[in-house]
Motif scaffolding. Structure first.
Motif, PDB file in Angstrom:
ATOM      1  N   LYS A  74       9.309  11.512  -5.233  1.00  0.00           N
ATOM      2  CA  LYS A  74       9.068  10.676  -4.058  1.00  0.00           C
ATOM      3  C   LYS A  74      10.171  10.872  -3.005  1.00  0.00           C
ATOM      4  CE  LYS A  74       7.565   6.451  -5.083  1.00  0.00           C
ATOM      5  NZ  LYS A  74       7.463   5.141  -5.776  1.00  0.00           N
ATOM      6  N   ARG A 125       3.967   3.365  -8.365  1.00  0.00           N
ATOM      7  CA  ARG A 125       3.034   3.250  -7.263  1.00  0.00           C
ATOM      8  C   ARG A 125       3.608   3.966  -6.033  1.00  0.00           C
ATOM      9  NH1 ARG A 125       2.094  -3.228  -8.237  1.00  0.00           N
ATOM     10  NH2 ARG A 125       1.119  -3.032 -10.302  1.00  0.00           N
ATOM     11  N   THR A 126       2.701   4.386  -5.177  1.00  0.00           N
ATOM     12  CA  THR A 126       3.143   5.175  -4.026  1.00  0.00           C
ATOM     13  C   THR A 126       2.672   4.572  -2.702  1.00  0.00           C
ATOM     14  OG1 THR A 126       1.170   6.578  -4.265  1.00  0.00           O
ATOM     15  CG2 THR A 126       3.205   7.330  -5.327  1.00  0.00           C
ATOM     16  N   GLY A 127       2.229   3.323  -2.714  1.00  0.00           N
ATOM     17  CA  GLY A 127       1.734   2.708  -1.479  1.00  0.00           C
ATOM     18  C   GLY A 127       2.793   2.657  -0.394  1.00  0.00           C
ATOM     19  N   LEU A 128       3.993   2.151  -0.715  1.00  0.00           N
ATOM     20  CA  LEU A 128       5.057   2.068   0.278  1.00  0.00           C
ATOM     21  C   LEU A 128       5.517   3.455   0.712  1.00  0.00           C
ATOM     22  CD1 LEU A 128       6.995   0.340   1.910  1.00  0.00           C
ATOM     23  CD2 LEU A 128       8.557   0.325  -0.050  1.00  0.00           C
ATOM     24  N   ASN A 130       3.691   6.083   0.909  1.00  0.00           N
ATOM     25  CA  ASN A 130       2.681   6.583   1.840  1.00  0.00           C
ATOM     26  C   ASN A 130       2.919   6.056   3.247  1.00  0.00           C
ATOM     27  OD1 ASN A 130       1.438   7.920  -0.250  1.00  0.00           O
ATOM     28  ND2 ASN A 130      -0.114   6.355  -0.589  1.00  0.00           N
ATOM     29  N   LEU A 131       3.251   4.768   3.355  1.00  0.00           N
ATOM     30  CA  LEU A 131       3.465   4.173   4.675  1.00  0.00           C
ATOM     31  C   LEU A 131       4.713   4.742   5.344  1.00  0.00           C
ATOM     32  CD1 LEU A 131       2.566   0.440   3.962  1.00  0.00           C
ATOM     33  CD2 LEU A 131       1.201   2.135   5.192  1.00  0.00           C
ATOM     34  N   LEU A 170      -2.495   9.196   4.831  1.00  0.00           N
ATOM     35  CA  LEU A 170      -1.493   8.418   4.102  1.00  0.00           C
ATOM     36  C   LEU A 170      -1.700   6.917   4.282  1.00  0.00           C
ATOM     37  CD1 LEU A 170       1.647  10.576   4.978  1.00  0.00           C
ATOM     38  CD2 LEU A 170       0.724  10.226   2.685  1.00  0.00           C
ATOM     39  N   ARG A 173      -4.831   5.778   2.295  1.00  0.00           N
ATOM     40  CA  ARG A 173      -4.616   5.624   0.859  1.00  0.00           C
ATOM     41  C   ARG A 173      -3.737   4.415   0.556  1.00  0.00           C
ATOM     42  NH1 ARG A 173      -1.342   7.358  -3.540  1.00  0.00           N
ATOM     43  NH2 ARG A 173      -2.608   7.640  -5.423  1.00  0.00           N
ATOM     44  N   ALA A 174      -2.707   4.198   1.377  1.00  0.00           N
ATOM     45  CA  ALA A 174      -1.845   3.037   1.161  1.00  0.00           C
ATOM     46  C   ALA A 174      -2.643   1.745   1.275  1.00  0.00           C
ATOM     47  CB  ALA A 174      -0.709   3.040   2.171  1.00  0.00           C
ATOM     48  N   THR A 175      -3.569   1.701   2.228  1.00  0.00           N
ATOM     49  CA  THR A 175      -4.407   0.511   2.401  1.00  0.00           C
ATOM     50  C   THR A 175      -5.259   0.274   1.164  1.00  0.00           C
ATOM     51  OG1 THR A 175      -4.475   0.905   4.795  1.00  0.00           O
ATOM     52  CG2 THR A 175      -6.155  -0.553   3.863  1.00  0.00           C
ATOM     53  N   TYR A 178      -3.518  -1.340  -1.862  1.00  0.00           N
ATOM     54  CA  TYR A 178      -3.182  -2.765  -1.790  1.00  0.00           C
ATOM     55  C   TYR A 178      -4.415  -3.662  -1.931  1.00  0.00           C
ATOM     56  CZ  TYR A 178       1.609  -1.634  -0.561  1.00  0.00           C
ATOM     57  OH  TYR A 178       2.901  -1.162  -0.597  1.00  0.00           O
TER      58      TYR A 178
END
Length: 391
Positions: A74, A125-128, A130-131, A170, A173-175, A178
């Motif tokens: 990451k 997780r990779t949400g943050l 991605n943002l 990105l 996918r982040a959306t 969540y």
């Protein structure tokens, strides 16, 4: 180790090989380039190699079940996107500092370590991430858009499109990540297929933009060569060739429109004595000071050129004989008032000037300059430090 788990790793390794080849080619080219193109291309090459390398580490983490490998993966992703942003800024002579570079990368690392400590058995997780990467991608696209709007390389449009597309993927996918845990869209976003599509887009977008970025670097070098060719390296005035080109074009427009045009030719008085007393370095300092004084007097539409040695010429569009003489007198006074000290000794500066105005028989700059030169020589014979107008 199931077949479905190893396929994304194979794809990632394949893309890594291709990206490394492109990065090495770009880095090899960068070593032969002057600044700022060299630094910009090296930063882009690092970003180009960092993205697929991060993907390989992420897939290896999932394949081996070693979640700690996801932390450097990451960080590599974040570092790669920052490198693309730095490359754009460096290409515009506005480098992003290393300190700023490390802030988002370290933030991603610390957050990843915190998640691993709190959930040692869960995949990260990779949400943050991605943002954050999307923000860097949009900043890169914004920088390329600014380059495009300021009259830069049209290839910048490719960079804008590529990085906006990456940012949209990105953020999308982040959306999805969540959404509620049992939402079908989130389950799909967490699937290996969705992750492969996401990471593939992140790698291919900048890879597609690499050729455009390289061409932007070539345009940057061409602009630099044109500036070098068009300006005297010592004084910053237009070179003789550039002055003649611009002056002849201006003369043609003046003739077509019936507008006045004048030329002032100036020569530094007793320049040889300055050279003899203070050497060539002293002579160069005098020429730079004179050019600065002349430039401070001329109007926005005027053009100052260095014809050679201690001789300069000023092109005065729209100036009739009276206006041209007034400007020439101001040029003489400005040089006389200029302060130049060499080795603690004040050096007086004086110049002589000849003025000529566009006449019916002037077809090119040659005749105009000849008359201005005659005025200059008359000023020299009359005792120097004066202005003579000729017809």
């Amino acid at each position: 180790m199931s077949e479905i788990a190893i396929e994304p790793l194979v794809v990632a390794c394949t893309l890594l090989a291709g990206a490394l080849a492109m990065a090495l080619a770009l880095a090899g080219s960068a070593r032969r380039q002057p600044e700022p193109v060299r630094s910009a291309q090296m930063a882009w090459a690092r970003g180009l190699a960092g993205l697929p390398l991060g993907w390989v580490l992420l897939e290896t983490s999932a394949w081996l079940g070693v979640h700690a490998l996801a932390i450097p993966a990451k960080m590599l992703f974040m570092a790669a996107f920052i490198e693309f942003l730095r490359a754009m800024h460096q290409l515009d002579d506005d480098p992003v500092g290393r300190r700023w570079f490390w802030i988002p990368v370290l933030a991603v690392g610390l957050l990843s370590v915190g998640f691993a400590a709190a959930h040692p058995s869960d995949p990260m997780r990779t949400g943050l991430l991605n943002l954050l990467c999307a923000a860097a991608a949009l900043s890169t696209a914004q920088s390329a858009l600014g380059h495009l709007r300021s009259g830069g390389s049209p290839q910048a449009a490719v960079l804008v499109a590529a990085f906006v597309a990456v940012a949209l993927v990105l953020v999308g996918r982040a959306t999805l990540l969540y959404l509620p845990a049992d939402a079908p869209a989130r389950l799909w976003a967490e699937s290996p297929l969705a992750q492969s599509l996401l990471l593939g887009t992140c790698v291919l977008g900048p890879a597609v933009a690499t050729l455009a970025f390289a061409l932007m670097g070539a345009d940057r070098l061409l602009d630099r060569l044109e500036r070098i060719a068009g300006h005297d390296s010592l004084t910053g005035a237009a070179s003789r060739h550039a002055f003649f080109e611009a002056a002849n074009a201006c003369l043609s427009r003046a003739r077509q429109r019936g507008e006045p045009l004048s030329v002032v030719v100036v020569d530094l008085d007793h320049f040889k004595a300055v050279n003899d007393a203070f050497g060539h370095a002293g002579g160069d300092a005098a020429l730079k000071r004179v050019a600065s004084a002349l430039g401070g007097v001329l109007r926005d539409q005027d053009l100052l050129g260095r014809l050679g040695g201690e001789e300069f010429a000023a092109l005065l569009p729209g100036a009739d004989a009276s206006t041209a003489r007034q400007i020439a007198e101001r040029l003489r006074a400005a040089v006389a008032a200029a302060v130049l000290e060499i080795d603690g000794q004040r050096v007086p500066l004086r110049l002589s000037a000849g003025v000529a105005c566009l006449g019916p028989g002037d077809r090119d700059l040659g005749g105009l300059l000849d008359r201005a030169d005659r005025g200059l020589y008359e000023a020299k014979r009359a005792g120097r430090d004066q202005v003579v107008c000729t017809t």
